[in-house]
Write an enzyme that holds these catalytic residues in place. Sequence first.
Site, PDB file in Angstrom:
ATOM      1  N   LYS A 115     -56.436 -20.274  14.971  1.00 36.30           N
ATOM      2  CA  LYS A 115     -56.580 -21.561  13.698  1.00 36.30           C
ATOM      3  C   LYS A 115     -57.036 -22.730  14.226  1.00 36.30           C
ATOM      4  O   LYS A 115     -58.009 -23.405  13.846  1.00 36.30           O
ATOM      5  CB  LYS A 115     -55.239 -21.904  13.308  1.00 36.30           C
ATOM      6  CG  LYS A 115     -55.348 -22.460  11.827  1.00 36.30           C
ATOM      7  CD  LYS A 115     -54.576 -21.726  10.828  1.00 36.30           C
ATOM      8  CE  LYS A 115     -55.064 -22.319   9.525  1.00 36.30           C
ATOM      9  NZ  LYS A 115     -54.843 -21.172   8.542  1.00 36.30           N
ATOM     10  N   LYS A 194     -60.871  -5.701  14.254  1.00 34.85           N
ATOM     11  CA  LYS A 194     -59.492  -5.340  13.804  1.00 34.85           C
ATOM     12  C   LYS A 194     -59.300  -5.369  12.313  1.00 34.85           C
ATOM     13  O   LYS A 194     -59.906  -6.356  11.753  1.00 34.85           O
ATOM     14  CB  LYS A 194     -58.378  -6.299  14.575  1.00 34.85           C
ATOM     15  CG  LYS A 194     -56.823  -6.133  14.358  1.00 34.85           C
ATOM     16  CD  LYS A 194     -56.323  -7.633  14.625  1.00 34.85           C
ATOM     17  CE  LYS A 194     -55.156  -7.366  13.559  1.00 34.85           C
ATOM     18  NZ  LYS A 194     -54.423  -8.829  13.626  1.00 34.85           N
ATOM     19  N   LYS A 197     -56.303  -8.668   6.825  1.00 32.97           N
ATOM     20  CA  LYS A 197     -56.511  -9.137   5.354  1.00 32.97           C
ATOM     21  C   LYS A 197     -57.404 -10.449   5.365  1.00 32.97           C
ATOM     22  O   LYS A 197     -58.342 -10.588   4.632  1.00 32.97           O
ATOM     23  CB  LYS A 197     -55.238  -9.595   4.722  1.00 32.97           C
ATOM     24  CG  LYS A 197     -54.129  -8.956   5.133  1.00 32.97           C
ATOM     25  CD  LYS A 197     -52.891  -9.537   4.290  1.00 32.97           C
ATOM     26  CE  LYS A 197     -51.442  -9.863   5.412  1.00 32.97           C
ATOM     27  NZ  LYS A 197     -50.564  -9.173   5.163  1.00 32.97           N
TER      28      LYS A 197
HETATM   29  P1  TYM Z   1     -48.029  -8.828   9.173  1.00 26.58           P
HETATM   30  O1  TYM Z   1     -47.544  -8.699   7.946  1.00 26.58           O
HETATM   31  O2  TYM Z   1     -49.316  -9.523   9.405  1.00 26.58           O
HETATM   32  O3  TYM Z   1     -48.536  -7.197   9.509  1.00 26.58           O
HETATM   33  C1  TYM Z   1     -47.342  -6.355   9.338  1.00 26.58           C
HETATM   34  C2  TYM Z   1     -47.572  -5.337  10.391  1.00 26.58           C
HETATM   35  O4  TYM Z   1     -48.773  -4.612  10.479  1.00 26.58           O
HETATM   36  C3  TYM Z   1     -49.296  -4.684  11.591  1.00 26.58           C
HETATM   37  N1  TYM Z   1     -50.942  -4.646  11.687  1.00 26.58           N
HETATM   38  C4  TYM Z   1     -51.571  -3.835  12.407  1.00 26.58           C
HETATM   39  N2  TYM Z   1     -51.457  -2.547  13.170  1.00 26.58           N
HETATM   40  C5  TYM Z   1     -52.521  -2.195  13.723  1.00 26.58           C
HETATM   41  N3  TYM Z   1     -53.743  -2.376  13.462  1.00 26.58           N
HETATM   42  C6  TYM Z   1     -53.983  -3.430  12.530  1.00 26.58           C
HETATM   43  N4  TYM Z   1     -55.481  -3.676  12.321  1.00 26.58           N
HETATM   44  C7  TYM Z   1     -52.825  -4.333  11.997  1.00 26.58           C
HETATM   45  N5  TYM Z   1     -52.796  -5.434  11.354  1.00 26.58           N
HETATM   46  C8  TYM Z   1     -51.493  -5.433  11.140  1.00 26.58           C
HETATM   47  C9  TYM Z   1     -48.791  -5.998  12.406  1.00 26.58           C
HETATM   48  O5  TYM Z   1     -48.868  -5.950  13.819  1.00 26.58           O
HETATM   49  C10 TYM Z   1     -47.318  -5.894  11.779  1.00 26.58           C
HETATM   50  O6  TYM Z   1     -46.629  -5.149  12.713  1.00 26.58           O
HETATM   51  N6  TYM Z   1     -45.157 -11.736  11.864  1.00 26.58           N
HETATM   52  C11 TYM Z   1     -45.151 -10.314  11.448  1.00 26.58           C
HETATM   53  C12 TYM Z   1     -44.369  -9.972  10.383  1.00 26.58           C
HETATM   54  C13 TYM Z   1     -42.637 -10.278  10.637  1.00 26.58           C
HETATM   55  C14 TYM Z   1     -41.911  -9.505  11.567  1.00 26.58           C
HETATM   56  C15 TYM Z   1     -40.805  -9.895  11.844  1.00 26.58           C
HETATM   57  C16 TYM Z   1     -42.393  -8.132  12.148  1.00 26.58           C
HETATM   58  C17 TYM Z   1     -42.154 -11.398  10.317  1.00 26.58           C
HETATM   59  N7  TYM Z   1     -40.785 -11.082  10.994  1.00 26.58           N
HETATM   60  C18 TYM Z   1     -39.803  -9.400  12.572  1.00 26.58           C
HETATM   61  C19 TYM Z   1     -41.281  -7.750  12.985  1.00 26.58           C
HETATM   62  C20 TYM Z   1     -40.123  -8.363  13.048  1.00 26.58           C
HETATM   63  C21 TYM Z   1     -46.612 -10.243  10.512  1.00 26.58           C
HETATM   64  O7  TYM Z   1     -47.176 -11.361  10.412  1.00 26.58           O
HETATM   65  O8  TYM Z   1     -46.931  -9.089  10.084  1.00 26.58           O
END
Ligand code: TYM
Length: 317
Positions: A115, A194, A197
């Site tokens: 960011k 990658k 969103k």
């Molecule tokens: P978030 O909501 O951005 O994404 C959710 C999960 O999807 C995975 N992901 C991917 N995996 C493979 N290829 C991709 N292109 C891709 N895009 C997204 C992310 O790695 C994630 O596992 N910080 C987390 C949410 C969170 C969390 C937690 C996860 C909050 N607390 C505790 C596990 C445990 C997040 O932003 O995910």
Amino acid sequence: MAAAKKRLLTGLQSSGTLHIGNYFGALKPFLDTYQQYHSMLMVADYHSLTTVKDAALLRTNIVNVVLDYLGIGINPEEVIIFQQSRVPQHTELAWIFECLVSVPFLMQAHAYKDKVAKGLEANAGLFNYPMLMATDILLYDTDIVPVGKDQQQHIEYAREAAVKFNNAFGPTFKEPKELILKGAGTVPGIDGEKMSKSYGNTIPLFGTKDEIAKTVMSIVTDSSGERPANVYAIHKLFKADAELETLYSANKGNYKALKEALIEEIEAFVAPMRERRENYAKDLDSVKKVLEEGSEKAREMAEKKMTAVREKVGVTI
Ligand code: TYM
């Protein structure tokens, strides 16, 4: 004596529409293994407040995440599905962790660094994001966290928070491990970068067939090769290598046919899940109840842990 069941936990932010990167990176490894563990699925609604500033949208997104969990085939009887904000112990513990880690340490976090590198102003929530996420994991003595590769650093931060706390106040938190599936750690988007969103290059998991077709048809291909690399990379998630070889050999240079095959493949995979999700969506009260009851259970567990934590840090007199 049989070994005690381990804890599995993961979460999604309530910040948009579920895409196939989220599914293959985090939810599929959860879905494939959750019955072997004490399993928890969280809706990271406070994390999504770092970007979502629209109450009506956030409310819809929260319910949508639960629908996504149920739609992919999670049995709510076997998993505690809960909402982060309904367990205030998360934000309480985050403060304690923030008092244990340094500013330069948090400045190394990719999300924050990216960011700033773009010249954008990061809010303090984004800066502290890794410590809130550490609480999501550590409050429940989590052993394994299925995530995509982009979250690996956050699991390292969680381990560091556990170590810092344990060193300061005595053994309290378990050090969790990430579970990153080979071949699905970074699912590419329609432009080969990658899938994310924020890059606008996603294929929605629960899109209609038309939406899926539209995004697949817009996968970026170059005209030099016989095999469209970006199409193949996504196709690999849905079909075994040997079958793909046959298909791609038989359709050398015919990008349209290969994209059409991928659309059919995704549709066949998604249709039953979409139907299940639509059925759950007919009874939103029950869906909200799943979240309410799960959050109640999570709160009890978290409070037990926090009672010990408050004692250890010395705020109980
Ligand atoms: P978030 O909501 O951005 O994404 C959710 C999960 O999807 C995975 N992901 C991917 N995996 C493979 N290829 C991709 N292109 C891709 N895009 C997204 C992310 O790695 C994630 O596992 N910080 C987390 C949410 C969170 C969390 C937690 C996860 C909050 N607390 C505790 C596990 C445990 C997040 O932003 O995910």
